[in-house]
Enzyme design. Structure first.
Site: not given
Length: 372
Positions: A14, A289
């Protein structure tokens, strides 16, 4: 994560400038380093990414593979939240004046697309945003959890109020009145749709109550009820949070604001998951995360989307500085021209010392508990 773009993570495929992560963490970053030039540069990326309708995408620059024009509640609101927090931290009106057009176009786009002052209304906005991303109550991934239109309307009100305050800081008196009135209209709509007569908030999640309390969206007689239900939920989970990207950064501030810093401290020092320190007990040196990125009972949560270096939940740093250490700025004299020093000691710590190199020089806060 803060080299050229505020990336969600530095280690996987990402590495994008997610707007939701950015608005959550911006204030913490101003305590860690002199970050004004970094954010000023990224706000140019953000404005360059704004479309002709005023929408703000979920990532800036707009390389997002999801290809959504509107980043949705709490993500797109970075257009207002980031400039305002930089102004509070550094006292530089240029950051507001340079981005005022972007901020105003964004809030006006919310007004144009809301239905009865409800943002992300399911009757006209089928997607509705990312929800309370990675919350442990299903928000953002499945049906249930924190309603997306509740998140949307809460942030609509919040952004309208911040825009009003921005206009006032820039001497735009009429705009300040216009957007202050908009805040009140959206606040009333929030109460009509999401708050019962006895003070319960629709959805019933921790984030539902946190946003309602954090953004001053409840009638006065509902505040104690909302706080009771929030604390009850936390305690019924054996003193654990269930919030995701949207609710977590506001949760400890809400508890402290309403006299429950003790519970915020208990959450901070919780060592079983979900908690900040569970990852530390597993050897983590960076923020995960997911609260359950890895657990003893389940192993790895999702090998396809599971980062062990994401900064969003690191927004707890803002609470550590402004509440535990007690270093804050008067919003009427931002940039620490007038310092508000009001630490709130709590269980788990016997001493604290913090230093912030502000635009007006170093600010040091230190306290200790001894002999009771």
């Amino acid at each position: 994560n803060t080299v050229d773009v505020p990336t969600d993570c530095p280690q996987r495929d990402e590495r994008l400038g997610w707007t939701g992560d950015a608005q959550v963490f911006v204030r913490t970053s101003t305590f860690l380093t002199q970050s004004a030039p970094f954010w000023a540069k990224w706000l140019q990326d953000l404005e360059d990414s704004q479309d002709e309708f005023g929408h703000i995408p979920p990532t800036a620059p707009t390389t997002n593979p999801i290809r959504i024009g509107d980043g949705g509640p709490a993500w797109a609101d970075a257009a207002v939240i980031v400039p305002w927090n930089l102004y509070l931290a550094y006292g530089d009106r240029r950051i507001l004046s340079e981005r005022y057009g972007m901020m105003k176009r964004f809030v006006d786009s919310l007004t144009a697309e809301a239905l009865d002052e409800i943002r992300a209304h399911p009757a006209c906005t089928p997607w509705g945003g990312f929800g309370d991303w990675l919350a442990l109550d299903g928000s953002g991934r499945t049906e249930g959890g924190t309603p997306k239109d509740l998140i949307g309307t809460a942030f609509y009100a919040h952004s309208a109020r911040l825009l009003s305050q921005t206009a006032a800081a820039l001497g735009k008196t009429e705009d300040a009145k216009t957007y202050a009135a908009l805040f009140e209209h959206v606040r009333a709509a929030f109460q009509r749709r999401f708050v019962t007569a006895d003070g319960l908030v629709a959805g019933g999640t921790q984030t539902c109550y946190v946003l309602a309390l954090a953004f001053d969206l409840l009638p006065e007689n509902a505040i104690s009820t909302a706080l009771d239900w929030l604390t009850r939920d936390i305690l019924q989970r054996d003193t654990h949070l269930s919030t995701g990207f949207v609710g977590t950064s506001h949760l400890p501030f809400v508890l402290s604001r309403y006299g429950r810093s003790d519970l915020a401290y208990d959450l901070l020092f919780q060592k079983t998951w979900p908690s900040w320190l569970y990852a530390v007990t597993q050897g983590a040196t960076t923020i995960w995360e997911r609260w359950d990125g890895w657990t003893h009972d389940k192993g790895f949560q999702d090998p396809n989307m599971n980062s062990f270096n994401h900064y969003a939940y690191g927004a707890i740093g803002d609470w550590l500085y402004r509440v535990v250490d007690g270093i804050d700025t008067d919003p009427q004299q931002p940039g620490y021209k007038r310092i508000l020093l009001r630490p709130q000691p709590g269980p788990g710590l016997t001493w604290v010392r913090a230093r912030l190199d502000s635009p007006y020089g170093p600010i040091i806060s230190a306290w200790q508990i001894a002999d009771g």
